[in-house]
Design a protein around this motif. Structure first.
Motif, PDB file in Angstrom:
ATOM      1  N   PHE A  12       0.847  -1.180   0.000  1.00 54.32           N
ATOM      2  CA  PHE A  12       0.000   0.000   0.000  1.00 54.32           C
ATOM      3  C   PHE A  12       0.884   1.232   0.000  1.00 54.32           C
ATOM      4  O   PHE A  12       1.974   1.227   0.570  1.00 54.32           O
ATOM      5  CB  PHE A  12      -0.849   0.079   1.283  1.00 54.32           C
ATOM      6  N   THR A  13       0.418   2.298  -0.613  1.00 55.81           N
ATOM      7  CA  THR A  13       1.025   3.611  -0.462  1.00 55.81           C
ATOM      8  C   THR A  13      -0.005   4.478   0.247  1.00 55.81           C
ATOM      9  O   THR A  13      -1.145   4.602  -0.218  1.00 55.81           O
ATOM     10  CB  THR A  13       1.380   4.233  -1.827  1.00 55.81           C
ATOM     11  N   LEU A  14       0.382   5.043   1.385  1.00 56.98           N
ATOM     12  CA  LEU A  14      -0.513   5.905   2.139  1.00 56.98           C
ATOM     13  C   LEU A  14      -0.113   7.351   1.913  1.00 56.98           C
ATOM     14  O   LEU A  14       1.068   7.693   1.985  1.00 56.98           O
ATOM     15  CB  LEU A  14      -0.437   5.588   3.635  1.00 56.98           C
ATOM     16  N   VAL A  15      -1.097   8.199   1.657  1.00 56.49           N
ATOM     17  CA  VAL A  15      -0.883   9.633   1.486  1.00 56.49           C
ATOM     18  C   VAL A  15      -1.669  10.323   2.586  1.00 56.49           C
ATOM     19  O   VAL A  15      -2.862  10.049   2.771  1.00 56.49           O
ATOM     20  CB  VAL A  15      -1.370  10.108   0.098  1.00 56.49           C
ATOM     21  N   GLY A  16      -1.007  11.189   3.358  1.00 52.32           N
ATOM     22  CA  GLY A  16      -1.690  11.876   4.443  1.00 52.32           C
ATOM     23  C   GLY A  16      -0.742  12.776   5.187  1.00 52.32           C
ATOM     24  O   GLY A  16       0.262  13.222   4.641  1.00 52.32           O
ATOM     25  N   THR A  17      -1.058  13.018   6.455  1.00 56.06           N
ATOM     26  CA  THR A  17      -0.243  13.909   7.275  1.00 56.06           C
ATOM     27  C   THR A  17      -0.001  13.297   8.652  1.00 56.06           C
ATOM     28  O   THR A  17      -0.843  12.561   9.175  1.00 56.06           O
ATOM     29  CB  THR A  17      -0.923  15.274   7.470  1.00 56.06           C
ATOM     30  N   ILE A  18       1.157  13.624   9.214  1.00 52.65           N
ATOM     31  CA  ILE A  18       1.439  13.267  10.599  1.00 52.65           C
ATOM     32  C   ILE A  18       0.677  14.274  11.444  1.00 52.65           C
ATOM     33  O   ILE A  18       0.857  15.479  11.303  1.00 52.65           O
ATOM     34  CB  ILE A  18       2.950  13.327  10.881  1.00 52.65           C
ATOM     35  N   ALA A  34      -2.744  10.642   9.875  1.00 56.32           N
ATOM     36  CA  ALA A  34      -4.100  10.800   9.334  1.00 56.32           C
ATOM     37  C   ALA A  34      -4.057  10.444   7.851  1.00 56.32           C
ATOM     38  O   ALA A  34      -3.448  11.143   7.049  1.00 56.32           O
ATOM     39  CB  ALA A  34      -4.585  12.229   9.534  1.00 56.32           C
ATOM     40  N   VAL A  35      -4.703   9.341   7.487  1.00 55.10           N
ATOM     41  CA  VAL A  35      -4.683   8.846   6.106  1.00 55.10           C
ATOM     42  C   VAL A  35      -5.637   9.670   5.259  1.00 55.10           C
ATOM     43  O   VAL A  35      -6.817   9.797   5.569  1.00 55.10           O
ATOM     44  CB  VAL A  35      -5.074   7.354   6.049  1.00 55.10           C
TER      45      VAL A  35
END
Length: 50
Positions: A12-18, A34-35
């Motif tokens: 999986f590639t996850l895009v989001g923010t810490i 936060a995904v």
């Protein structure tokens, strides 16, 4: 949340923010992520990760 057993071993590639500062503990460092999007190669994107 936990990854579904059927998704173990998949890439999986996850895009989001810490969304908080990392914190250290005996086994390493943890932080909340936060995904925003989940990208799965050669497959449909799951609606939710558990």
């Amino acid at each position: 949340m936990q990854l579904a057993l059927g998704d173990e071993g998949r890439d999986f590639t996850l895009v989001g923010t810490i969304d908080n500062l990392p914190y250290s503990f005996d086994q390493g460092v943890r932080f909340s992520f936060a995904v925003g999007r989940v990208l799965v190669t050669n497959s449909e994107n799951p609606k939710k990760l558990l």
